[in-house]
Design an enzyme around this catalytic site. Sequence first.
Site, mmCIF file in Angstrom:
data_model
loop_
_atom_site.group_PDB
_atom_site.id
_atom_site.type_symbol
_atom_site.label_atom_id
_atom_site.label_comp_id
_atom_site.label_asym_id
_atom_site.label_seq_id
_atom_site.Cartn_x
_atom_site.Cartn_y
_atom_site.Cartn_z
ATOM 1 N N ASN A 14 0.830 -1.217 0.000
ATOM 2 C CA ASN A 14 0.000 0.000 0.000
ATOM 3 C C ASN A 14 0.860 1.260 0.000
ATOM 4 O O ASN A 14 0.371 2.350 0.285
ATOM 5 C CB ASN A 14 -0.898 0.020 1.237
ATOM 6 C CG ASN A 14 -1.904 -1.110 1.221
ATOM 7 O OD1 ASN A 14 -2.458 -1.440 0.183
ATOM 8 N ND2 ASN A 14 -2.124 -1.720 2.366
ATOM 9 N N HIS A 24 -14.574 -1.600 5.468
ATOM 10 C CA HIS A 24 -13.402 -2.322 5.989
ATOM 11 C C HIS A 24 -13.688 -2.946 7.367
ATOM 12 O O HIS A 24 -14.470 -2.411 8.156
ATOM 13 C CB HIS A 24 -12.238 -1.333 6.109
ATOM 14 C CG HIS A 24 -10.945 -1.966 6.482
ATOM 15 N ND1 HIS A 24 -10.427 -1.915 7.758
ATOM 16 C CD2 HIS A 24 -10.065 -2.687 5.745
ATOM 17 C CE1 HIS A 24 -9.265 -2.563 7.779
ATOM 18 N NE2 HIS A 24 -9.023 -3.035 6.570
ATOM 19 N N GLU A 44 -16.196 4.302 3.298
ATOM 20 C CA GLU A 44 -14.849 4.660 2.860
ATOM 21 C C GLU A 44 -15.006 5.609 1.685
ATOM 22 O O GLU A 44 -16.006 5.520 0.959
ATOM 23 C CB GLU A 44 -14.078 3.400 2.418
ATOM 24 C CG GLU A 44 -13.797 2.455 3.566
ATOM 25 C CD GLU A 44 -13.280 1.090 3.106
ATOM 26 O OE1 GLU A 44 -12.394 1.037 2.262
ATOM 27 O OE2 GLU A 44 -13.780 0.087 3.629
ATOM 28 N N ASP A 49 -13.881 7.083 6.021
ATOM 29 C CA ASP A 49 -12.533 6.501 6.134
ATOM 30 C C ASP A 49 -11.798 6.763 4.820
ATOM 31 O O ASP A 49 -12.207 6.270 3.764
ATOM 32 C CB ASP A 49 -12.693 4.998 6.418
ATOM 33 C CG ASP A 49 -11.370 4.250 6.536
ATOM 34 O OD1 ASP A 49 -10.380 4.677 5.910
ATOM 35 O OD2 ASP A 49 -11.345 3.223 7.224
ATOM 36 N N HIS A 89 -7.421 4.910 1.886
ATOM 37 C CA HIS A 89 -6.824 4.672 0.563
ATOM 38 C C HIS A 89 -6.906 5.887 -0.361
ATOM 39 O O HIS A 89 -6.538 5.790 -1.530
ATOM 40 C CB HIS A 89 -7.470 3.436 -0.080
ATOM 41 C CG HIS A 89 -7.194 2.204 0.720
ATOM 42 N ND1 HIS A 89 -6.041 1.472 0.581
ATOM 43 C CD2 HIS A 89 -7.894 1.625 1.735
ATOM 44 C CE1 HIS A 89 -6.048 0.471 1.450
ATOM 45 N NE2 HIS A 89 -7.156 0.550 2.166
ATOM 46 N N LYS A 135 -0.363 4.003 4.613
ATOM 47 C CA LYS A 135 -0.479 3.572 3.213
ATOM 48 C C LYS A 135 0.290 4.554 2.326
ATOM 49 O O LYS A 135 1.505 4.438 2.228
ATOM 50 C CB LYS A 135 -1.951 3.381 2.873
ATOM 51 C CG LYS A 135 -2.567 2.391 3.891
ATOM 52 C CD LYS A 135 -3.873 1.860 3.552
ATOM 53 C CE LYS A 135 -4.542 1.154 4.726
ATOM 54 N NZ LYS A 135 -3.829 -0.035 5.234
HETATM 55 C C1 LIG Z 1 -10.197 1.197 4.764
HETATM 56 C C2 LIG Z 1 -9.223 0.919 5.854
HETATM 57 N N1 LIG Z 1 -9.419 1.488 7.052
HETATM 58 C C3 LIG Z 1 -8.575 1.268 8.068
HETATM 59 C C4 LIG Z 1 -7.472 0.453 7.923
HETATM 60 C C5 LIG Z 1 -6.566 0.212 9.090
HETATM 61 O O1 LIG Z 1 -5.435 0.996 8.965
HETATM 62 P P1 LIG Z 1 -4.019 0.585 9.581
HETATM 63 O O2 LIG Z 1 -3.398 -0.382 8.632
HETATM 64 O O3 LIG Z 1 -3.300 1.875 9.693
HETATM 65 O O4 LIG Z 1 -4.288 -0.043 10.903
HETATM 66 C C6 LIG Z 1 -7.225 -0.145 6.701
HETATM 67 C C7 LIG Z 1 -6.037 -1.024 6.541
HETATM 68 O O5 LIG Z 1 -5.966 -1.934 5.791
HETATM 69 C C8 LIG Z 1 -8.126 0.081 5.635
HETATM 70 O O6 LIG Z 1 -7.938 -0.489 4.441
#
Ligand SMILES: Cc1ncc(COP(=O)(O)O)c(C=O)c1O
Length: 383
Positions: free
Chosen positions: A43, A129, A172, A201, A204, A235
Amino acid sequence: MTFGPSLEKLREQGLLRVLRVLHGRSGARVTIDGRTLLNFASNNYLGLAGHPAVREAARRAVDEWGAGATGSRLLGGTLALHERLESVLADWKRRPACAVFPSGWHANTGVIPAIAEAGDFVVLDRLAHASLVDGARLSKAKLLVFSHNDPEDLERVLRRLPASGKRWVLTESVFSMDGDAAPLVELVGVAERHGARLYVDEAHATGVFGPEGRGVVCGLGLEGKIDVSMGTLSKALGALGGYVAGSEDLVRWIHNKARSFIYSTALDPAAAGSALAAVEIARSDDSFRRRVLSLSARLRDGLGLKASAGPYPEYERGPIVPWVVGDAGRAVKLSQKLWDEGFYAPAVRPPTVPAGTARLRFSVTADHSEADIDGLLETLRKL
Ligand SMILES: Cc1ncc(COP(=O)(O)O)c(C=O)c1O
């Protein structure tokens, strides 16, 4: 208790997961099991995890602040470095305030239960997610889902709710496994009509989309309409950590109520320092963003992938390029064949994605070259 038979069952279903160990830094190429492979699994969209200035910032932060924050945020663990990072992120995201967490997972699983209480409702996009789902499950609110990226279905769900209790809509902005974009303007409209608040969120989208990489919410000028703007430092920014940006009151509430903020050791200095350097680069230098978007378009076009019918095709041509094969076993086989040809592209299977939609999730980064993309396309054609 023995896990053997259950593990065997997972293997038979093509659902057994194993760890692949990287030897050395994750870049366009990785070394695994003594082999060098082209890496389509990370990522690290802008390639900043390996950027010399970001690595140097991590070293400097460790020298100045030590290896660990040594305490939770309320008990001696809040460093001026955290304060600086929070202020930079709030400014970048055009919000009054921000709180950082040890990871994006901590942010979602801590903030959602803090803001959605007993008697409230949390309405989630069906493909949200796992950390959003778990945050919602940890809350005492009632959990409901709406069809993926479907404002009409959201409206149907919200219309049926009783008048009492807060309503939170969680989505998201760019989805982690499909790379498609939420119809945010429409969702805001529905939420406003039904007195609901929005939690977005941007894990990405941060760094990748919008002016100065601010994300889709800022790209669409919606920052004043979204109550909670969440994202990760792990990421496109190539570091580690999560953040939540919003009003001063929201952040004060988090300080008092978000259990993962209160009861976990604060973000480590190396991550905070490197994230600060990465934000600086993401804001001031467009070239990484332009490069990853151009390479992503090259891969999508080569695969013949079209954007979804959503309203923002410009946010759907990013580095997450899914190649859905359906059956989990087939996805594993294709991933193995690519591995044999020198490409690391893991199969993503249920429960990470819905049953019947197992896929290879190609992740493009600014570290790749045009030849890397063309090599992948050529091999896929051959297979
Ligand atoms: C949409 C989404 N939110 C939250 C997270 C969690 O983030 P982190 O990897 O910083 O714990 C991810 C991680 O894969 C994600 O894809």
